[in-house]
Write a protein that holds these residues in place. Structure first.
Motif, PDB file in Angstrom:
ATOM      1  N   PHE A   1      56.873  29.970  38.620  1.00  8.28           N
ATOM      2  CA  PHE A   1      56.931  30.000  40.081  1.00  8.28           C
ATOM      3  C   PHE A   1      58.335  29.731  40.613  1.00  8.28           C
ATOM      4  O   PHE A   1      58.525  29.653  41.832  1.00  8.28           O
ATOM      5  CB  PHE A   1      55.926  28.997  40.660  1.00  8.28           C
TER       6      PHE A   1
ATOM      7  N   LYS B   1      51.901  27.469  49.564  1.00  7.48           N
ATOM      8  CA  LYS B   1      53.087  27.775  48.782  1.00  7.48           C
ATOM      9  C   LYS B   1      53.383  26.586  47.866  1.00  7.48           C
ATOM     10  O   LYS B   1      52.993  25.445  48.158  1.00  7.48           O
ATOM     11  CB  LYS B   1      54.280  28.063  49.684  1.00  7.48           C
TER      12      LYS B   1
ATOM     13  N   ILE C   1      48.971  28.987  35.135  1.00 10.64           N
ATOM     14  CA  ILE C   1      49.634  29.851  36.120  1.00 10.64           C
ATOM     15  C   ILE C   1      48.610  30.614  36.956  1.00 10.64           C
ATOM     16  O   ILE C   1      48.722  30.702  38.186  1.00 10.64           O
ATOM     17  CB  ILE C   1      50.604  30.806  35.401  1.00 10.64           C
ATOM     18  N   LYS C   2      47.572  31.127  36.308  1.00 10.08           N
ATOM     19  CA  LYS C   2      46.547  31.873  37.044  1.00 10.08           C
ATOM     20  C   LYS C   2      45.726  30.965  37.953  1.00 10.08           C
ATOM     21  O   LYS C   2      45.299  31.389  39.040  1.00 10.08           O
ATOM     22  CB  LYS C   2      45.658  32.624  36.054  1.00 10.08           C
TER      23      LYS C   2
ATOM     24  N   TYR D   1      40.803  29.055  37.027  1.00  5.97           N
ATOM     25  CA  TYR D   1      40.811  30.290  36.262  1.00  5.97           C
ATOM     26  C   TYR D   1      40.087  30.066  34.948  1.00  5.97           C
ATOM     27  O   TYR D   1      40.269  29.026  34.301  1.00  5.97           O
ATOM     28  CB  TYR D   1      42.237  30.764  35.973  1.00  5.97           C
TER      29      TYR D   1
ATOM     30  N   GLU E   1      47.940  30.418  40.974  1.00  5.13           N
ATOM     31  CA  GLU E   1      47.926  31.641  41.791  1.00  5.13           C
ATOM     32  C   GLU E   1      46.638  31.720  42.611  1.00  5.13           C
ATOM     33  O   GLU E   1      46.668  32.114  43.790  1.00  5.13           O
ATOM     34  CB  GLU E   1      48.061  32.866  40.890  1.00  5.13           C
ATOM     35  N   ASN E   2      45.523  31.338  42.007  1.00  9.22           N
ATOM     36  CA  ASN E   2      44.250  31.329  42.721  1.00  9.22           C
ATOM     37  C   ASN E   2      44.264  30.320  43.859  1.00  9.22           C
ATOM     38  O   ASN E   2      43.768  30.596  44.963  1.00  9.22           O
ATOM     39  CB  ASN E   2      43.119  31.028  41.741  1.00  9.22           C
TER      40      ASN E   2
ATOM     41  N   LYS F   1      46.447  31.768  46.743  1.00 12.67           N
ATOM     42  CA  LYS F   1      45.787  32.868  47.451  1.00 12.67           C
ATOM     43  C   LYS F   1      44.615  32.380  48.289  1.00 12.67           C
ATOM     44  O   LYS F   1      44.446  32.793  49.446  1.00 12.67           O
ATOM     45  CB  LYS F   1      45.314  33.911  46.440  1.00 12.67           C
TER      46      LYS F   1
END
Length: 323
Positions: free
Chosen positions: A100, A71, A58-59, A13, A62-63, A66
């Motif tokens: 998370f 997980k 965090i981002k 990110y 998340e990337n 996805k």
């Protein structure tokens, strides 16, 4: 110790705001042509006022989740390499755990400046290979813009913000770490430092000339040692990913070590020097450009404040996106 771990996913990110060379021309006495000639940089990303290092971490995670359908609720250790933590404590890694809601995990920050990501990877491999952990999040993240004096043209042109995260997992059948080294020259700490409790302002201080001389010599020597440990030559390396401090430093290291610039990945041109985040950002660029493939042999090398350096030869275990 025989490696029993493998890098299985990556996510990155960078903030939306761009700081271009043209922007810097309006802030300090500098020119786009001069910056490109000396550093290879054209842009850097800058965090928003309410965007901190933990937010970037965090981002990036998340990337990762996805992109590779992963997980993280079963991660049993979180290591964040950073020099720009939100707080002295709680650690940035604790903020990631909170975000998370990972129920059972260790979490800590690692301070090794621009070497931090490779230090953290090496530690993750050791923890997994020893049997202490099975699945570790390793994150390199910085908001360097918060510690830069934007009236100092020698440093403000260099640094940017960003984050990169990788998942390191137990893998007995496909060991991912072939060799690793770490080194320190504390006497050189005076050439690159960020004041803390010792007093002074909170802006980064750098003697670029001295860091350049140390880095080009030390990293090229370290690569030779690392390849010898791995029983490999430069022809066995598919991709070289050094810390993106400055494109001219990278070119000098490649010339000294005999590694082609054609198989060297860097993030410096449009992201600047993002310290511990620069190596995962460069890897992600290589993936998106269809260069780095599953099974490739990759040489990672971080170097910077401390003065510290660390290298690793890894087998790339991340699945190809188009597989």
């Amino acid at each position: 110790m025989t490696s029993k771990s493998l890098i299985t996913a990556i996510g990155t990110y960078v903030p939306a705001k761009r700081l271009t060379n043209d922007d810097l021309e309006k802030m300090v006495d500098t020119r786009d042509e001069w910056i490109v000639q000396r550093t290879g940089m054209r842009e850097r990303r800058i965090s928003g006022e309410a965007e901190f290092t933990s937010d970037l971490c965090i981002k990036a995670v998340e990337n990762l989740m996805k992109t590779y359908d992963k997980k993280v609720d079963d991660v049993d250790m979180i290591i964040v390499a950073t020099s720009t933590a939100d707080y002295s404590f709680p650690s940035t890694a604790c903020k990631v755990q909170e975000a998370f809601q990972i129920k059972s995990t260790g979490a800590f920050d690692l301070s090794a400046a621009c070497s931090g990501f490779v230090y953290a990877l090496t530690m993750a491999n050791g923890l997994i290979s020893s049997g202490l952990n099975k699945k570790i999040l390793v994150i390199g993240a910085e908001t360097m813009s918060r510690v830069i004096d934007y009236t100092d043209r020698t440093t403000c042109i260099l640094f940017g913000d960003g984050a990169g995260a990788v998942l390191v997992e137990y893998s007995k059948e496909t060991p991912g770490f072939n060799a690793s080294i770490m080194g320190t020259d504390g006497s050189g700490g005076q050439y690159l430092y960020l004041p803390g409790l010792t007093g002074g302002n909170r802006f980064l201080v750098q003697n670029g000339r001295e860091v350049y001389k140390w880095a080009t010599r030390t990293v090229s020597e370290g690569i030779e040692r690392l390849l010898a440990q791995a029983g490999m030559g430069t022809d066995d390396i598919d991709w070289f990913v050094p810390h993106s401090a400055n494109l001219r430093i990278i070119e000098s290291i490649c010339a000294r070590s005999g590694i082609s610039m054609e198989k060297t990945l860097y993030s410096v041109e449009y992201m600047g020097n993002t310290s511990s985040a620069s190596i995962p950002l460069a890897l992600d660029i290589g993936i998106k450009e269809k260069k780095v493939k599953h099974g490739d042999t990759v040489l990672l090398y971080g170097f910077g404040g401390g003065l510290t350096h660390a290298g690793a030869v890894v087998k790339w275990g991340v699945p190809d996106l188009d597989a």
